[in-house]
Design a protein around this motif. Structure first.
Motif, PDB file in Angstrom:
ATOM      1  N   SER A 119       0.830  -1.200   0.000  1.00 41.45           N
ATOM      2  CA  SER A 119       0.000   0.000   0.000  1.00 41.45           C
ATOM      3  C   SER A 119       0.865   1.251   0.000  1.00 41.45           C
ATOM      4  N   SER A 120       0.207   2.377  -0.353  1.00 38.98           N
ATOM      5  CA  SER A 120       0.941   3.637  -0.397  1.00 38.98           C
ATOM      6  C   SER A 120       1.444   4.053   0.983  1.00 38.98           C
ATOM      7  N   ILE A 121       0.688   3.689   2.050  1.00 46.00           N
ATOM      8  CA  ILE A 121       1.109   4.033   3.410  1.00 46.00           C
ATOM      9  C   ILE A 121       2.397   3.289   3.772  1.00 46.00           C
ATOM     10  N   ASN A 122       2.456   2.017   3.405  1.00 43.73           N
ATOM     11  CA  ASN A 122       3.675   1.239   3.682  1.00 43.73           C
ATOM     12  C   ASN A 122       4.869   1.784   2.913  1.00 43.73           C
ATOM     13  N   VAL A 123       4.607   2.216   1.671  1.00 39.32           N
ATOM     14  CA  VAL A 123       5.688   2.807   0.881  1.00 39.32           C
ATOM     15  C   VAL A 123       6.186   4.090   1.552  1.00 39.32           C
ATOM     16  N   ALA A 129      -2.256   6.760  21.744  1.00 40.87           N
ATOM     17  CA  ALA A 129      -2.244   5.712  20.719  1.00 40.87           C
ATOM     18  C   ALA A 129      -1.811   6.330  19.385  1.00 40.87           C
ATOM     19  N   LYS A 130      -0.790   5.748  18.765  1.00 42.72           N
ATOM     20  CA  LYS A 130      -0.255   6.282  17.512  1.00 42.72           C
ATOM     21  C   LYS A 130      -0.261   5.200  16.447  1.00 42.72           C
ATOM     22  N   ASN A 131      -0.618   5.627  15.215  1.00 46.20           N
ATOM     23  CA  ASN A 131      -0.549   4.666  14.114  1.00 46.20           C
ATOM     24  C   ASN A 131       0.895   4.539  13.636  1.00 46.20           C
ATOM     25  N   VAL A 132       1.134   3.624  12.720  1.00 45.18           N
ATOM     26  CA  VAL A 132       2.496   3.335  12.273  1.00 45.18           C
ATOM     27  C   VAL A 132       3.126   4.535  11.562  1.00 45.18           C
ATOM     28  N   LEU A 133       2.310   5.290  10.808  1.00 45.25           N
ATOM     29  CA  LEU A 133       2.828   6.456  10.091  1.00 45.25           C
ATOM     30  C   LEU A 133       3.324   7.513  11.067  1.00 45.25           C
ATOM     31  N   ARG A 134       2.526   7.763  12.113  1.00 45.92           N
ATOM     32  CA  ARG A 134       2.947   8.764  13.096  1.00 45.92           C
ATOM     33  C   ARG A 134       4.181   8.299  13.863  1.00 45.92           C
ATOM     34  N   LEU A 135       4.271   7.008  14.134  1.00 46.03           N
ATOM     35  CA  LEU A 135       5.460   6.476  14.799  1.00 46.03           C
ATOM     36  C   LEU A 135       6.707   6.686  13.943  1.00 46.03           C
ATOM     37  N   ALA A 136       6.550   6.499  12.636  1.00 44.88           N
ATOM     38  CA  ALA A 136       7.691   6.696  11.726  1.00 44.88           C
ATOM     39  C   ALA A 136       8.120   8.166  11.691  1.00 44.88           C
ATOM     40  N   ILE A 141       5.969   4.907   4.721  1.00 51.38           N
ATOM     41  CA  ILE A 141       6.669   4.560   5.961  1.00 51.38           C
ATOM     42  C   ILE A 141       8.089   4.083   5.671  1.00 51.38           C
ATOM     43  N   ASN A 142       8.243   3.254   4.652  1.00 51.56           N
ATOM     44  CA  ASN A 142       9.585   2.784   4.274  1.00 51.56           C
ATOM     45  C   ASN A 142      10.476   3.930   3.823  1.00 51.56           C
ATOM     46  N   GLN A 143       9.891   4.880   3.092  1.00 49.95           N
ATOM     47  CA  GLN A 143      10.658   6.041   2.644  1.00 49.95           C
ATOM     48  C   GLN A 143      11.096   6.901   3.828  1.00 49.95           C
ATOM     49  N   ILE A 144      10.192   7.082   4.802  1.00 51.94           N
ATOM     50  CA  ILE A 144      10.534   7.866   5.988  1.00 51.94           C
ATOM     51  C   ILE A 144      11.634   7.189   6.786  1.00 51.94           C
ATOM     52  N   ASN A 145      11.514   5.880   6.973  1.00 47.20           N
ATOM     53  CA  ASN A 145      12.536   5.145   7.731  1.00 47.20           C
ATOM     54  C   ASN A 145      13.892   5.164   7.024  1.00 47.20           C
ATOM     55  N   THR A 146      13.864   5.047   5.694  1.00 44.54           N
ATOM     56  CA  THR A 146      15.119   5.116   4.936  1.00 44.54           C
ATOM     57  C   THR A 146      15.742   6.498   5.042  1.00 44.54           C
ATOM     58  N   THR A 147      14.903   7.530   4.922  1.00 46.30           N
ATOM     59  CA  THR A 147      15.389   8.907   5.060  1.00 46.30           C
ATOM     60  C   THR A 147      15.991   9.137   6.442  1.00 46.30           C
ATOM     61  N   THR A 148      15.330   8.581   7.454  1.00 47.16           N
ATOM     62  CA  THR A 148      15.828   8.708   8.826  1.00 47.16           C
ATOM     63  C   THR A 148      17.218   8.103   8.958  1.00 47.16           C
ATOM     64  N   THR A 149      17.374   6.894   8.465  1.00 51.13           N
ATOM     65  CA  THR A 149      18.665   6.204   8.566  1.00 51.13           C
ATOM     66  C   THR A 149      19.770   6.959   7.834  1.00 51.13           C
ATOM     67  N   VAL A 150      19.448   7.446   6.608  1.00 59.03           N
ATOM     68  CA  VAL A 150      20.449   8.165   5.810  1.00 59.03           C
ATOM     69  C   VAL A 150      20.846   9.469   6.494  1.00 59.03           C
ATOM     70  N   LEU A 151      19.857  10.250   6.955  1.00 53.98           N
ATOM     71  CA  LEU A 151      20.147  11.537   7.589  1.00 53.98           C
ATOM     72  C   LEU A 151      20.977  11.360   8.861  1.00 53.98           C
ATOM     73  N   VAL A 152      20.569  10.420   9.698  1.00 46.89           N
ATOM     74  CA  VAL A 152      21.283  10.205  10.960  1.00 46.89           C
ATOM     75  C   VAL A 152      22.706   9.732  10.697  1.00 46.89           C
ATOM     76  N   THR A 153      22.884   8.821   9.734  1.00 46.33           N
ATOM     77  CA  THR A 153      24.219   8.306   9.421  1.00 46.33           C
ATOM     78  C   THR A 153      25.122   9.410   8.885  1.00 46.33           C
ATOM     79  N   VAL A 154      24.598  10.217   7.961  1.00 44.62           N
ATOM     80  CA  VAL A 154      25.400  11.298   7.364  1.00 44.62           C
ATOM     81  C   VAL A 154      25.771  12.343   8.415  1.00 44.62           C
ATOM     82  N   LEU A 155      24.783  12.782   9.220  1.00 45.33           N
ATOM     83  CA  LEU A 155      25.051  13.788  10.251  1.00 45.33           C
ATOM     84  C   LEU A 155      26.033  13.271  11.298  1.00 45.33           C
ATOM     85  N   SER A 156      25.864  12.022  11.695  1.00 47.97           N
ATOM     86  CA  SER A 156      26.755  11.444  12.708  1.00 47.97           C
ATOM     87  C   SER A 156      28.176  11.292  12.171  1.00 47.97           C
TER      88      SER A 156
END
Length: 320
Positions: A2-6, A267-274, A8-23
């Motif tokens: 689904s588009s929501i899962n896509v 209570a938070k949905n998966v998108l808000r958690l991401a 969420i995956n994009q947000i998580n990937t962006t998170t990992t890339v940003l944190v790794t680059v900044l660190s």
């Protein structure tokens, strides 16, 4: 998928890339700058200055942030390898050291601002408080005090389970109870960001007032007084630059900490958690700049610091 899962995956990937680059950026520039700081503050001219003692030891603790805290955080945030979840002893030790090292580094800058206030006073009794002996005693005392204040972490931290940015239940080194978690958040805010920042601003302002008062009392035609005022003014300039960086670097993460505490039971949905995970982890890397930027701030704001740095470079290039 689904588009929501896509999303969420994009947000998580962006998170990992940003944190790794900044660190990684923080690690490289921090290691270079702080090492040069150590060399400059051990120069004979600066070793006689009480304020330089605080800057030197703050740099030493910041080096621990770079070489101890950052690699562990890079593994945890960038590659999901969290060693604090392997063992309860590692969990307690890691969190305790992370809090203590960063906090002591900031409070030594507070002591440097207080030293500048003492040094700029028109009263001889207050000026005598700015000495190498007082600086060494104060450095040791604040280190011991911070260790004592953070000692409760060893008691109430444990390995718990929580939902990550992908919606999975994972182990996490955290406070066992909500009341302890609330205390931990506000204790961190007060001790690491808000109180040190307020004290730095207060004593920097008082120092400026002292320097203005000093100019009205001390004749301007005395060469020695001009040299003293030049040194004091440049130390104050270094201090104000460092204070500004600390405030700007630590406040965003503190605001996110308050938000996380306030919404912990919602209570938070998966998108808000991401999204929350993205904000929390990115702002969590920003405080590193409070520890890695000192060399670059000092180089820009203080002529004497640059002069001592150039002497080191010349000696390396031309040892004879």
């Amino acid at each position: 998928m689904s588009s929501i899962n896509v999303t969420i995956n994009q947000i998580n990937t962006t998170t990992t890339v940003l944190v790794t680059v900044l660190s990684f950026f923080s690690f490289v520039f921090g290691a270079i700058g702080l090492t040069l700081n150590i060399l400059v503050f051990r120069r004979p001219f600066l070793r006689r200055e009480p304020c330089a003692v605080y800057f030197f030891w703050s740099t030493c603790y910041s080096l621990l942030v770079v070489f101890v805290i950052m690699p562990v955080r890079i593994l945890s945030d960038g590659y999901n390898i969290d060693i604090s979840t392997y063992n309860i002893v590692i969990c307690k030790t890691e969190v305790f050291l992370f809090h203590v090292i960063r906090t002591i580094s900031c409070w030594l800058i507070v002591l440097a601002s207080i030293d500048r206030y003492f040094n700029s006073s028109t009263k001889a009794q207050i000026r005598r408080m700015s000495s190498l002996k007082v600086a060494r005693i104060a450095t040791a005392s604040i280190s011991i005090l911070i260790i004592i204040l953070y000692s409760p972490i060893i008691i109430y931290y444990d390995i718990t389970y929580s939902t990550n940015g992908s919606g999975n239940i994972v182990p996490k080194c955290n406070s066992r109870e909500d009341i302890n978690r609330s205390f931990d958040v506000f204790w961190f805010l007060i001790l690491y960001s808000l109180l040190p920042s307020l004290l730095m601003v207060l004593f920097s302002f008082l120092t400026i007032m002292n320097l203005r008062r000093h100019r009205q009392i001390v004749p301007r035609d005395l060469g020695n007084n001009l040299v003293v005022r030049r040194t004091d003014t440049q130390f104050l300039r270094m201090l104000i630059a460092q204070v500004f960086v600390i405030i700007v670097s630590t406040l965003p993460f503190c605001i996110v900490q308050i938000y996380g505490w306030y919404t912990a039971n919602l209570a938070k949905n998966v998108l808000r958690l991401a999204v929350d995970n993205l904000i929390y982890r990115v702002t969590g890397t920003i405080p590193y700049f409070a520890h890695i930027s000192s060399f670059y701030m000092y180089t820009l704001t203080r002529t004497i610091f640059r002069e001592e740095l150039f002497k080191i470079i010349k000696r390396c290039c031309h040892p004879n």
